[in-house]
Scaffold this active site. Structure first.
Site, PDB file in Angstrom:
ATOM      1  NE  ARG A  71      28.447   8.011 -10.534  1.00  0.00           N
ATOM      2  CZ  ARG A  71      29.308   7.098 -10.939  1.00  0.00           C
ATOM      3  NH1 ARG A  71      28.910   6.109 -11.726  1.00  0.00           N
ATOM      4  NH2 ARG A  71      30.582   7.182 -10.617  1.00  0.00           N
ATOM      5  CE  LYS A 112       8.941 -10.289 -18.087  1.00  0.00           C
ATOM      6  NZ  LYS A 112       9.275 -11.731 -18.182  1.00  0.00           N
ATOM      7  CE  LYS A 170       2.332 -11.594 -21.384  1.00  0.00           C
ATOM      8  NZ  LYS A 170       3.648 -11.326 -20.749  1.00  0.00           N
ATOM      9  CD  GLU A 180       0.614 -15.466 -22.587  1.00  0.00           C
ATOM     10  OE1 GLU A 180       0.306 -16.345 -21.761  1.00  0.00           O
ATOM     11  OE2 GLU A 180       1.161 -14.384 -22.261  1.00  0.00           O
ATOM     12  CG  ASP A 206       4.186 -17.402 -22.365  1.00  0.00           C
ATOM     13  OD1 ASP A 206       5.276 -16.817 -22.428  1.00  0.00           O
ATOM     14  OD2 ASP A 206       3.641 -17.717 -21.292  1.00  0.00           O
TER      15      ASP A 206
END
Length: 285
Positions: free
Chosen positions: A102, A137, A169, A202, A224
């Site tokens: 698995r 992410k 950021k 950013e 961005d």
């Protein structure tokens, strides 16, 4: 990025924790009906198409469970596959094969999907000087394998985590009191800590791009959610002062247009957070 040694350590931690989670105090289904001496063989069967990833990782999993398992590889990581292809055979203890099954499938299905999506983005960028980057992410606990899959698909890794690169950021900038203060404080922190970390900042508009350039010492400027026209303007303004990166809602329809604006990199969280697993199965033979 982190060192190769640390990368390998992360892989071992991932495998150890995943086997702990899945096996617990024993694979009682196998223990109940398969003799400990039983030997078997299985094949990794492709029931989809795309880029295969996780072959070497599967070997690590099998050998973690049982160093005596033998793997015969027919298709290498990063190769294109189609329905019906057999990627490898694994032979040895039947109980060991089932114990690892698995985790091998879960890992390879997700890694192959990421490599496939990354490869499709890389193809869209052919003929430009722009490279595709992943992001943070990622699936908690599975990041090292997902970033490996991006590389196998032809992409490049962004920072691995919060500790191996500075990335200022919008929230960092706002909490610090503005771009100039954020960069100045960062440089001072790095001096005090005697750390050599690259700085990415950013920008939310052309005025912020200009402010970042004045501050100097920035490795890359993140543009961005800029539109095409503003991206081209920013790239021209930055020149060779530092590298450029576009991000923010960039998809298959827009990625090429952003690359043609002249940015060095395009980062996409979709490489790891918006994919459908490749259909693979491990079948006894």
């Amino acid at each position: 990025m982190i060192s190769e040694a640390q990368f390998q350590d992360e892989l071992q931690i991932l495998i150890s924790n995943a086997i702990r989670e899945d096996v617990g105090d024993g694979d009682h289904s196998s223990l109940a009906c398969i003799p400990v001496s039983a030997q078997g063989k299985a094949k990794l069967l492709v029931k989809d198409e795309g880029i295969i990833a996780g072959v070497e990782f599967a070997k690590m999993i099998f050998h973690f469970v049982d160093p005596q398992l033998q793997i015969e590889t027919f298709i290498k990581d990063g190769s294109a596959v189609k329905y019906g292809d057999v990627v490898f055979h694994v032979a040895g203890s039947s109980q060991s094969i089932l114990k690892a099954e698995r985790l091998v499938l879960n890992s390879m299905q997700r890694m192959s999907a990421i490599a496939t999506k990354t490869s499709s983005y890389v193809k869209l960028l052919e003929g430009t000087n722009t490279k595709i980057l992943d992001t943070r992410k990622t699936t908690p606990g599975f990041r090292v394998a997902e970033k490996w899959a991006v590389k196998l698909g032809g992409g490049e890794n962004h920072r691995f985590a919060l500790y191996d690169m500075i990335m200022l950021k919008d929230n960092h900038i706002d909490f610090a009191g503005g771009i100039t203060l954020a960069i100045a404080k960062t440089k001072e922190y790095l001096r005090e800590q005697n750390r050599d970390l690259k700085i990415i900042v950013e920008a939310r508009g052309i005025d912020e791009v200009k402010e970042i350039i004045i501050c100097e010492g920035v490795y890359r400027i993140l543009l961005d959610n800029f539109d095409y026209e503003t991206t081209r303007e920013a790239v021209a303004l930055i020149g060779d002062k530092c590298l450029t990166e576009s991000s923010g809602n960039i998809n298959e329809d827009t990625i090429r247009k952003y690359a043609e604006c002249g940015v060095n990199y395009i980062s996409s969280g979709a490489l790891t957070h918006s994919i459908y697993n490749m259909d693979l199965s491990l079948k006894a033979i």
